[in-house]
Design an enzyme around this catalytic site. Structure first.
Site, PDB file in Angstrom:
ATOM      1  N   ASP A  41      54.968  13.282  38.740  1.00 16.35           N
ATOM      2  CA  ASP A  41      54.583  14.608  39.627  1.00 16.35           C
ATOM      3  C   ASP A  41      55.269  15.216  40.560  1.00 16.35           C
ATOM      4  O   ASP A  41      55.338  16.481  40.973  1.00 16.35           O
ATOM      5  CB  ASP A  41      53.289  14.073  40.588  1.00 16.35           C
ATOM      6  CG  ASP A  41      51.746  14.378  39.645  1.00 16.35           C
ATOM      7  OD1 ASP A  41      51.691  14.979  38.657  1.00 16.35           O
ATOM      8  OD2 ASP A  41      51.018  13.317  39.732  1.00 16.35           O
ATOM      9  N   LYS A  95      46.384  14.152  28.196  1.00 15.46           N
ATOM     10  CA  LYS A  95      47.516  13.776  28.640  1.00 15.46           C
ATOM     11  C   LYS A  95      48.218  12.717  27.829  1.00 15.46           C
ATOM     12  O   LYS A  95      49.051  12.560  27.164  1.00 15.46           O
ATOM     13  CB  LYS A  95      48.153  13.531  29.944  1.00 15.46           C
ATOM     14  CG  LYS A  95      47.949  14.746  30.884  1.00 15.46           C
ATOM     15  CD  LYS A  95      47.741  14.233  32.412  1.00 15.46           C
ATOM     16  CE  LYS A  95      47.523  15.389  33.254  1.00 15.46           C
ATOM     17  NZ  LYS A  95      47.141  15.268  34.651  1.00 15.46           N
ATOM     18  N   GLN A 123      45.866   9.526  38.709  1.00 20.42           N
ATOM     19  CA  GLN A 123      45.214  10.829  38.567  1.00 20.42           C
ATOM     20  C   GLN A 123      44.512  11.302  39.846  1.00 20.42           C
ATOM     21  O   GLN A 123      43.695  10.105  40.617  1.00 20.42           O
ATOM     22  CB  GLN A 123      44.324  10.748  37.459  1.00 20.42           C
ATOM     23  CG  GLN A 123      43.104  11.757  37.171  1.00 20.42           C
ATOM     24  CD  GLN A 123      43.897  13.152  36.818  1.00 20.42           C
ATOM     25  OE1 GLN A 123      44.825  13.096  35.909  1.00 20.42           O
ATOM     26  NE2 GLN A 123      43.746  14.384  37.279  1.00 20.42           N
TER      27      GLN A 123
END
Length: 288
Positions: free
Chosen positions: A120, A53, A97
């Site tokens: 998210d 990412k 994460q």
């Protein structure tokens, strides 16, 4: 006639092509676009995902501040790190994460993420916005599935969609998303799960079946009607091997199906970065 393959790679490429000029325009106007990431612990797979990412963010022209805490990090340290990313003016999207070490309450840490930077799309505020049809961050995998179906010309509006799985990261937000009044949604959505003894009665009636339970191979040919569209959203890993919810034999009866590798996954990543750019534009507009 072989099933149409619903590859996610061209969908992701299209999303990245769309957001690149938006990133450049924001930066030219002096507005930051940055993905801030937090990794807690030493899980190799998680570290790999974060590295990917960060690399993608930098390749897109975004900044990518990163905080890495050790396996023995405390809840307070994690929440302080989240606060630091929230307050960093270079960060327009925050990603914590998962998984985290056992002493960390991941949900409590997520509650500390600024909802306007929650790339998210899983903060309760953003889930509430989705339920009410308000603008906000949308969970990446559901958003990616909607985009995947639209990209491949799969008609959703007015059709029967059955989602197998009710989880907060996929099944539940996807049901809200696909039932909204929008050309790429507007479906009749049924949500079933493994607690429903006759769940296959529902999937066999559907025009579109989306598996979202994380049980490898749970959907087999006898669970879908011939010609149906089948999307495998849930996955598990056996070592490095990705195991989707939909058994590969379903391709023998489906009209269209996602491939085992390169289906929903690439679209999820792409929508995460789109969320980050959307957030940057909203922040820029609010600061003007």
């Amino acid at each position: 006639m072989p099933a149409q393959l619903l590859s996610g790679r061209p969908v992701a490429d299209a999303v990245f092509a769309e957001i690149r000029p938006r990133i450049a325009a924001l930066r030219e106007a002096g507005h930051p676009v940055g993905l801030g990431t937090l990794l807690v612990g030493s899980d190799d797979a998680s570290a790999g995902y974060i590295r990917m990412k960060i690399d993608k963010a930098e390749e897109l022209g975004m900044t990518a501040p990163h905080i890495h805490l050790g396996d023995d990090a405390s809840q307070a340290e994690v929440e302080d790190a989240v606060r630091a990313l929230n307050e960093d003016p270079e960060v327009t999207g925050v990603l914590v994460q998962h998984p985290t070490p056992p002493q960390i309450d991941f949900e409590a840490a997520m509650l500390r993420v600024d909802p306007d930077k929650d790339v998210d799309g899983l903060h309760p505020v953003n889930m509430g916005r989705l339920a009410l049809g308000m603008p906000g961050m949308v969970a990446c995998t559901p958003a990616g599935i909607e985009r995947l179906l639209a990209h491949h010309g799969i008609e959703v509006s007015g059709r029967d969609v059955c989602i197998l799985g009710r989880g907060t990261t996929l099944g539940r937000p996807l049901a809200l998303l696909l039932s909204q009044k929008r050309p790429t949604a507007n479906a009749a959505v049924t949500v079933v799960h493994t607690g429903v003894p006759d769940w296959a009665e529902h999937t066999r009636r559907a025009d579109i079946v989306i598996a979202a339970v994380g049980v490898p191979g749970i959907v087999r040919p006898e669970h879908v009607r011939p010609g149906a569209v089948v999307v495998s959203g849930g996955v598990r890993y056996a070592g490095r091997r990705l195991l989707p919810d939909v058994d590969e034999s379903v391709a023998e009866v489906a009209g269209a199906i996602t491939p085992r590798i390169g289906g929903v996954g690439p679209t999820t990543i792409a929508m995460l970065f789109k969320n980050c750019v959307d957030a940057a534009e909203r922040l820029a507009a609010g600061g003007a």
